[in-house]
Design a protein around this motif. Structure first.
Motif, PDB file in Angstrom:
ATOM      1  N   MET A  26      16.920  -4.943  67.333  1.00  0.00           N
ATOM      2  CA  MET A  26      16.134  -4.250  66.565  1.00  0.00           C
ATOM      3  C   MET A  26      16.816  -2.771  66.329  1.00  0.00           C
ATOM      4  O   MET A  26      16.752  -2.119  65.280  1.00  0.00           O
ATOM      5  CB  MET A  26      14.435  -3.995  67.318  1.00  0.00           C
ATOM      6  CG  MET A  26      13.865  -5.052  67.228  1.00  0.00           C
ATOM      7  SD  MET A  26      13.680  -6.347  66.013  1.00  0.00           S
ATOM      8  CE  MET A  26      14.725  -7.668  66.529  1.00  0.00           C
ATOM      9  N   ARG A  27      16.979  -2.333  67.393  1.00  0.00           N
ATOM     10  CA  ARG A  27      17.788  -0.957  67.508  1.00  0.00           C
ATOM     11  C   ARG A  27      19.342  -1.052  67.316  1.00  0.00           C
ATOM     12  O   ARG A  27      19.885  -0.017  66.903  1.00  0.00           O
ATOM     13  CB  ARG A  27      17.646  -0.302  68.733  1.00  0.00           C
ATOM     14  CG  ARG A  27      16.114   0.234  68.810  1.00  0.00           C
ATOM     15  CD  ARG A  27      16.013   1.060  70.248  1.00  0.00           C
ATOM     16  NE  ARG A  27      15.680  -0.008  71.330  1.00  0.00           N
ATOM     17  CZ  ARG A  27      15.449   0.332  72.507  1.00  0.00           C
ATOM     18  NH1 ARG A  27      15.380   1.648  72.823  1.00  0.00           N
ATOM     19  NH2 ARG A  27      15.225  -0.590  73.634  1.00  0.00           N
ATOM     20  N   PRO A  54       8.936 -11.964  61.042  1.00  0.00           N
ATOM     21  CA  PRO A  54      10.333 -11.748  60.690  1.00  0.00           C
ATOM     22  C   PRO A  54      11.001 -10.775  61.527  1.00  0.00           C
ATOM     23  O   PRO A  54      10.260  -9.731  61.889  1.00  0.00           O
ATOM     24  CB  PRO A  54      10.385 -11.405  59.139  1.00  0.00           C
ATOM     25  CG  PRO A  54       9.086 -11.739  58.854  1.00  0.00           C
ATOM     26  CD  PRO A  54       8.009 -11.905  60.279  1.00  0.00           C
ATOM     27  N   LYS A  55      12.140 -10.740  62.171  1.00  0.00           N
ATOM     28  CA  LYS A  55      12.742  -9.603  63.081  1.00  0.00           C
ATOM     29  C   LYS A  55      12.896  -8.339  62.157  1.00  0.00           C
ATOM     30  O   LYS A  55      12.810  -7.317  62.712  1.00  0.00           O
ATOM     31  CB  LYS A  55      14.079 -10.031  63.440  1.00  0.00           C
ATOM     32  CG  LYS A  55      13.866 -10.937  64.613  1.00  0.00           C
ATOM     33  CD  LYS A  55      15.104 -11.575  65.418  1.00  0.00           C
ATOM     34  CE  LYS A  55      15.176 -12.315  66.350  1.00  0.00           C
ATOM     35  NZ  LYS A  55      16.308 -12.630  67.222  1.00  0.00           N
ATOM     36  N   SER A  56      13.101  -8.477  60.875  1.00  0.00           N
ATOM     37  CA  SER A  56      13.346  -7.354  59.917  1.00  0.00           C
ATOM     38  C   SER A  56      11.855  -6.599  60.014  1.00  0.00           C
ATOM     39  O   SER A  56      11.904  -5.415  59.658  1.00  0.00           O
ATOM     40  CB  SER A  56      13.440  -7.904  58.481  1.00  0.00           C
ATOM     41  OG  SER A  56      12.579  -8.666  57.814  1.00  0.00           O
ATOM     42  N   LEU A  57      10.906  -7.038  60.410  1.00  0.00           N
ATOM     43  CA  LEU A  57       9.615  -6.502  60.202  1.00  0.00           C
ATOM     44  C   LEU A  57       8.878  -5.851  61.490  1.00  0.00           C
ATOM     45  O   LEU A  57       7.843  -5.519  62.018  1.00  0.00           O
ATOM     46  CB  LEU A  57       8.516  -7.208  59.575  1.00  0.00           C
ATOM     47  CG  LEU A  57       8.583  -7.558  58.047  1.00  0.00           C
ATOM     48  CD1 LEU A  57       7.675  -8.409  57.680  1.00  0.00           C
ATOM     49  CD2 LEU A  57       8.649  -6.314  57.374  1.00  0.00           C
ATOM     50  N   ILE A  58      10.250  -6.229  62.770  1.00  0.00           N
ATOM     51  CA  ILE A  58       9.791  -5.538  64.316  1.00  0.00           C
ATOM     52  C   ILE A  58      10.576  -4.315  64.488  1.00  0.00           C
ATOM     53  O   ILE A  58      11.766  -4.411  64.207  1.00  0.00           O
ATOM     54  CB  ILE A  58      10.112  -6.956  64.997  1.00  0.00           C
ATOM     55  CG1 ILE A  58       9.366  -7.931  64.810  1.00  0.00           C
ATOM     56  CG2 ILE A  58       9.836  -6.584  66.546  1.00  0.00           C
ATOM     57  CD1 ILE A  58       9.542  -9.236  65.694  1.00  0.00           C
ATOM     58  N   ALA A  59      10.197  -3.546  65.023  1.00  0.00           N
ATOM     59  CA  ALA A  59      10.977  -2.380  65.711  1.00  0.00           C
ATOM     60  C   ALA A  59      10.491  -1.826  66.953  1.00  0.00           C
ATOM     61  O   ALA A  59       9.214  -2.209  67.472  1.00  0.00           O
ATOM     62  CB  ALA A  59      10.534  -1.276  64.586  1.00  0.00           C
ATOM     63  N   ASN A  60      11.692  -1.449  67.666  1.00  0.00           N
ATOM     64  CA  ASN A  60      11.363  -0.923  69.054  1.00  0.00           C
ATOM     65  C   ASN A  60      11.518   0.491  69.294  1.00  0.00           C
ATOM     66  O   ASN A  60      12.297   1.103  68.459  1.00  0.00           O
ATOM     67  CB  ASN A  60      12.470  -1.697  70.129  1.00  0.00           C
ATOM     68  CG  ASN A  60      12.181  -3.210  70.291  1.00  0.00           C
ATOM     69  OD1 ASN A  60      11.028  -3.539  70.117  1.00  0.00           O
ATOM     70  ND2 ASN A  60      13.335  -3.693  70.652  1.00  0.00           N
ATOM     71  N   GLU A  61      10.647   1.168  70.177  1.00  0.00           N
ATOM     72  CA  GLU A  61      10.814   2.515  70.370  1.00  0.00           C
ATOM     73  C   GLU A  61      10.651   3.379  69.324  1.00  0.00           C
ATOM     74  O   GLU A  61      11.674   4.217  68.854  1.00  0.00           O
ATOM     75  CB  GLU A  61      12.274   2.899  70.879  1.00  0.00           C
ATOM     76  CG  GLU A  61      12.464   2.122  72.128  1.00  0.00           C
ATOM     77  CD  GLU A  61      11.567   2.659  73.608  1.00  0.00           C
ATOM     78  OE1 GLU A  61      11.293   3.948  73.527  1.00  0.00           O
ATOM     79  OE2 GLU A  61      11.327   1.869  74.313  1.00  0.00           O
ATOM     80  N   ASP A  74       6.458   0.993  72.282  1.00  0.00           N
ATOM     81  CA  ASP A  74       7.456  -0.093  72.615  1.00  0.00           C
ATOM     82  C   ASP A  74       8.004  -0.796  71.658  1.00  0.00           C
ATOM     83  O   ASP A  74       9.256  -0.955  71.433  1.00  0.00           O
ATOM     84  CB  ASP A  74       7.152  -0.830  74.026  1.00  0.00           C
ATOM     85  CG  ASP A  74       6.937   0.262  75.339  1.00  0.00           C
ATOM     86  OD1 ASP A  74       7.565   1.241  75.255  1.00  0.00           O
ATOM     87  OD2 ASP A  74       6.376  -0.323  76.168  1.00  0.00           O
ATOM     88  N   THR A  75       6.926  -1.419  70.942  1.00  0.00           N
ATOM     89  CA  THR A  75       7.453  -2.495  69.885  1.00  0.00           C
ATOM     90  C   THR A  75       6.301  -2.412  68.847  1.00  0.00           C
ATOM     91  O   THR A  75       4.921  -2.545  69.296  1.00  0.00           O
ATOM     92  CB  THR A  75       7.426  -3.915  70.607  1.00  0.00           C
ATOM     93  OG1 THR A  75       8.479  -3.969  71.379  1.00  0.00           O
ATOM     94  CG2 THR A  75       7.822  -4.935  69.237  1.00  0.00           C
ATOM     95  N   LEU A  76       6.646  -2.380  67.709  1.00  0.00           N
ATOM     96  CA  LEU A  76       5.532  -2.395  66.352  1.00  0.00           C
ATOM     97  C   LEU A  76       5.854  -3.721  65.579  1.00  0.00           C
ATOM     98  O   LEU A  76       7.279  -3.917  65.415  1.00  0.00           O
ATOM     99  CB  LEU A  76       5.566  -1.107  65.673  1.00  0.00           C
ATOM    100  CG  LEU A  76       5.168   0.065  66.333  1.00  0.00           C
ATOM    101  CD1 LEU A  76       5.321   1.096  65.235  1.00  0.00           C
ATOM    102  CD2 LEU A  76       3.628   0.162  66.893  1.00  0.00           C
TER     103      LEU A  76
END
Length: 86
Positions: A26-27, A54-61, A74-76
């Motif tokens: 993600m980062r 979808p990984k494109s809609l997941i974000a960390n930190e 942590d994760t959205l």
């Protein structure tokens, strides 16, 4: 690292000077492999693989403002409109 109550996933892990790092997709960078990071990476893979986010809609930190206070998540997971759903 310890075995988690999540499916086993394959991660890109490297060692530099007695310290381990795991690649965060993600980062798009290597981060220190801590117990917290181990759980986070498994959970993100679980969300993408088993729950089909979808990984494109997941974000960390990620920093967000909640009730006027700046917080770090942590994760959205976002929907296609860019709204936080998880």
């Amino acid at each position: 690292m310890v075995q988690l109550n999540l499916p086993a996933y394959s991660f890109n892990i490297k060692k530099e000077k007695d310290k381990y790092f795991i690649f965060d997709q993600m980062r798009k960078k290597y981060v220190s492999l801590t117990p917290e990071e181990w759980v986070r990476q498994h959970f993100v893979e679980f969300l993408a693989d088993k729950k089909k986010y979808p990984k494109s809609l997941i974000a960390n930190e990620i920093s967000i403002v909640f009730n006027g206070l700046k917080k770090r998540c942590d994760t959205l997971v976002y929907n296609k409109k860019g709204e936080i759903v998880l």
